[in-house]
Design an enzyme around this catalytic site. Structure first.
Site, PDB file in Angstrom:
ATOM      1  CB  SER A 200     -50.517 -89.175 -37.540  1.00 20.56           C
ATOM      2  OG  SER A 200     -51.086 -90.297 -38.364  1.00 20.56           O
ATOM      3  CG  ASP A 316     -57.002 -85.925 -41.669  1.00 20.88           C
ATOM      4  OD1 ASP A 316     -56.678 -86.792 -42.283  1.00 20.88           O
ATOM      5  OD2 ASP A 316     -56.443 -85.829 -40.388  1.00 20.88           O
ATOM      6  CG  HIS A 347     -53.080 -86.608 -41.573  1.00 19.45           C
ATOM      7  ND1 HIS A 347     -53.767 -87.108 -40.449  1.00 19.45           N
ATOM      8  CD2 HIS A 347     -51.844 -87.307 -41.468  1.00 19.45           C
ATOM      9  CE1 HIS A 347     -53.130 -87.962 -39.990  1.00 19.45           C
ATOM     10  NE2 HIS A 347     -52.160 -88.040 -40.338  1.00 19.45           N
TER      11      HIS A 347
END
Length: 593
Positions: A200, A316, A347
């Site tokens: 991320s 995601d 994710h």
């Protein structure tokens, strides 16, 4: 010497490479002998305007053998999250207002209760990589934790901070024992070869560092990275939230991570958040501008030379799969070694350890393990374990061909989606109402809040690989309207687990006011038809026999867009609208003839 001690003495105390991968070395496994310490690396910027270069907080974990002259490469992760984030405060923008209106003022959060990160910033990666002969390094991003400076959320200092750490690892920058002292710390225990990874935001920063072209950064493995803040908070001119974070915007993320020195908060808040971000983000029109262009790493790739292994999930809906593909495609075209790993979940989700190990072994230990000759693309198929991806020559699948499907009338139930284009299908309309979720609209048998067009039932599996696109000719009853599109597999099926929904193939959003320019929107003339073409999110999915592929067109997306008053009417010219799918095998694969 006893036999036991003799046997221990015979064990290697240097890295061991076997089958192209760094192996666990028993001498490096003893955590009690690991050397762990922290320091501050001086950068070449002053982002908090206190008159001196910012210093970033760094920690080091290394085997004891590095004190005896052994030099090892480094696995490095940097993050704005290590010292804590905002919790328990509603700091998101309100989304319940008309399009084009100034949104209601949002609340700013209380100060973050910062965790103590000295001398250990994080324990990520150490159990995996230190036993395999790597040093592991962490650093806190500017304006977070014990690092000086201001968080900028994609600003230049977020690229230059990890560059400074890599420069320090290569003897080109100064490290200090304290944040304000002069006692230097040298990285005498490393070869200077660095690999970066993270998930991320922590996956964004390896790419940010690589765009500086810094010497010594040999390879990066970004996992679910945000590669453009415009693509994260906007979509084709539309104000659109990341999935699960309705009302988030770039200034919200700034507040979420700003855990740094409170003495400099007033400057950072007024200059970065309340001036630069407030003037640049443009939450009213959603248009692309120089502020967003400066936070798009695709525009900064020319200096990049580190080998790139991208990793992402096709489901995601937070950091969407386009983020990795757009970078993979560009660096591959630059001639940089590149591979991409995609899975079918949400994710996060790094590549299998073996894949990462081969990548880091090749570029950090300079071992010729032929990883550059491996297939470029690794796709986890629908029912497979994430550790067992299927190799492909490339992504998209080289055998995929564009297939254009046309619409036939059928509202408010279902129209058709066919290979053959017919004329005179007319127009069909929907009424915007944010009260209904996209999944509810897709499952409805009869509703005037969406338009649905479906293929005949598939007789054979259909493999979609690449980026679908839609051309849509529409008119709005108002000067502004949300436009949302979702590609689904019908009939609706229960997902395999709570993290994914089998039925959603892909989706997309756009602002009809940007039909001519992403940088300049213009009010729609009610009743006038406009044509726009835009991409949906990339995908690689096999739709099983017995299903139908459905194109759903709707307006406000309850989970992603602003929520204007219900009632806007969108009329679609069916003859002027089409869907293009990248299908392995082309038209023959979707034909029922």
């Amino acid at each position: 010497m006893s036999p036991a001690n003799a046997q221990q003495a015979d064990k290697p105390k240097v890295p061991v490479i076997k089958d192209g991968q760094a192996q666990v070395v028993p001498a490096f496994e003893d955590t009690s002998k690991w050397i762990r310490h922290d320091l501050w690396v001086e950068t070449n910027f002053d982002s908090d305007d206190d008159g001196k270069p910012d210093r970033v907080h760094v920690d080091v974990t290394r085997p004891a053998e590095t004190e005896a002259g052994l030099k090892l490469p480094v696995i490095y992760e940097t993050s704005p999250y290590y010292a804590g984030t905002v919790s328990g405060s509603d700091i998101f923008w309100g989304v319940r207002h008309e399009l084009g209106e100034k949104p209601p003022k949002r609340l700013h959060p209380p100060k973050i209760d910062r965790r103590d990160t000295s001398p250990i910033i994080s324990n990520t990666h150490i159990e995996t990589w230190v036993p395999r002969g790597f040093v592991v390094v962490h650093s806190s991003s500017p304006g977070t934790g014990l690092s000086e400076g201001s968080p900028t959320v994609g600003g230049k200092n977020e690229s230059l901070a990890p560059k400074a750490v890599i420069d320090w690892l290569n003897g080109r920058a100064n490290g200090y024992k304290t944040v304000d002292g002069n006692e230097k710390v040298e990285a005498y225990w490393t070869t200077g070869n660095v690999g970066m990874t993270g998930t991320s935001y922590n996956g964004t920063l390896p790419l940010a560092a690589a765009t500086t072209g810094v010497e010594g950064l040999k390879a990066i493995i970004p996992v679910a990275p945000n590669t453009s803040y415009y693509h994260y908070y906007r979509s084709n001119g539309l104000v659109r939230s990341p999935g699960g974070y309705l009302g988030e915007d770039i200034d919200v993320l700034y507040d979420f991570i700003h855990s740094g020195n409170q003495e400099h908060n007033a400057y950072s808040d007024s200059t970065i958040r309340d001036t630069e971000m407030a003037n640049g983000m443009d939450r009213i029109t959603g248009d692309y501008n120089d502020f967003w262009a400066g936070r798009d790493y695709l525009n900064q790739l020319e200096p990049l030379k580190a080998a790139v292994l991208m990793s992402h999930g096709f489901n995601d809906w937070n950091v969407m799969p386009e983020h990795s593909y757009r970078i993979y495609k560009a660096v591959k075209e630059q001639g940089v070694p590149a591979q991409i790993y995609y899975h079918q979940r949400g994710h996060g989700g790094p590549p299998p350890l073996e894949m990462m190990n081969r990548w880091f072994t090749r570029y950090l230990f300079d071992i010729e393990n032929n990883v550059e000759d491996d297939p470029r693309a690794w796709i986890v198929r629908e029912n497979d374990n994430s550790k067992e991806p299927t190799p492909y020559e490339d992504y998209p699948n080289p055998d995929a061909e564009p297939v254009t499907l046309h619409l036939t009338a059928g509202a408010p139930q279902q129209g058709g989606l066919t290979l053959k284009k017919t004329k005179g299908e007319g127009t069909e309309s929907l009424i915007d109402n944010f009260s209904f979720s996209a999944s509810d609209l897709a499952q409805a048998e009869w509703t005037d809040h969406r338009l649905m067009y479906v293929t005949p039932e598939l007789r054979e599996p259909v493999h979609i690989s690449g980026t679908p696109s839609i051309t849509i000719k529409l008119a709005s009853s108002k000067q502004a309207a949300n436009l949302s599109v979702m590609l689904v597999s019908l009939p609706w099926r229960e997902g395999r687990d709570t993290k994914i929904t089998d039925n959603i193939i892909t989706r997309g959003w756009a602002d009809p006011q940007n039909h001519e320019s992403l940088r300049q929107s213009e009010p729609l003339e009610p009743g006038t038809f406009y044509t726009l073409t835009f991409d949906l999110q990339p995908d690689d999915q096999v739709i099983p026999p017995g299903q139908k592929i459905g194109l759903m067109i709707f307006s406000s997306d309850r989970e992603y867009t602003l929520h204007p008053d219900p009632g806007t009417e969108i009329t679609v010219d069916l003859d002027g609208t089409s869907l293009t799918l990248p299908v392995v095998g082309g038209e023959k694969a979707v034909s029922n003839d």
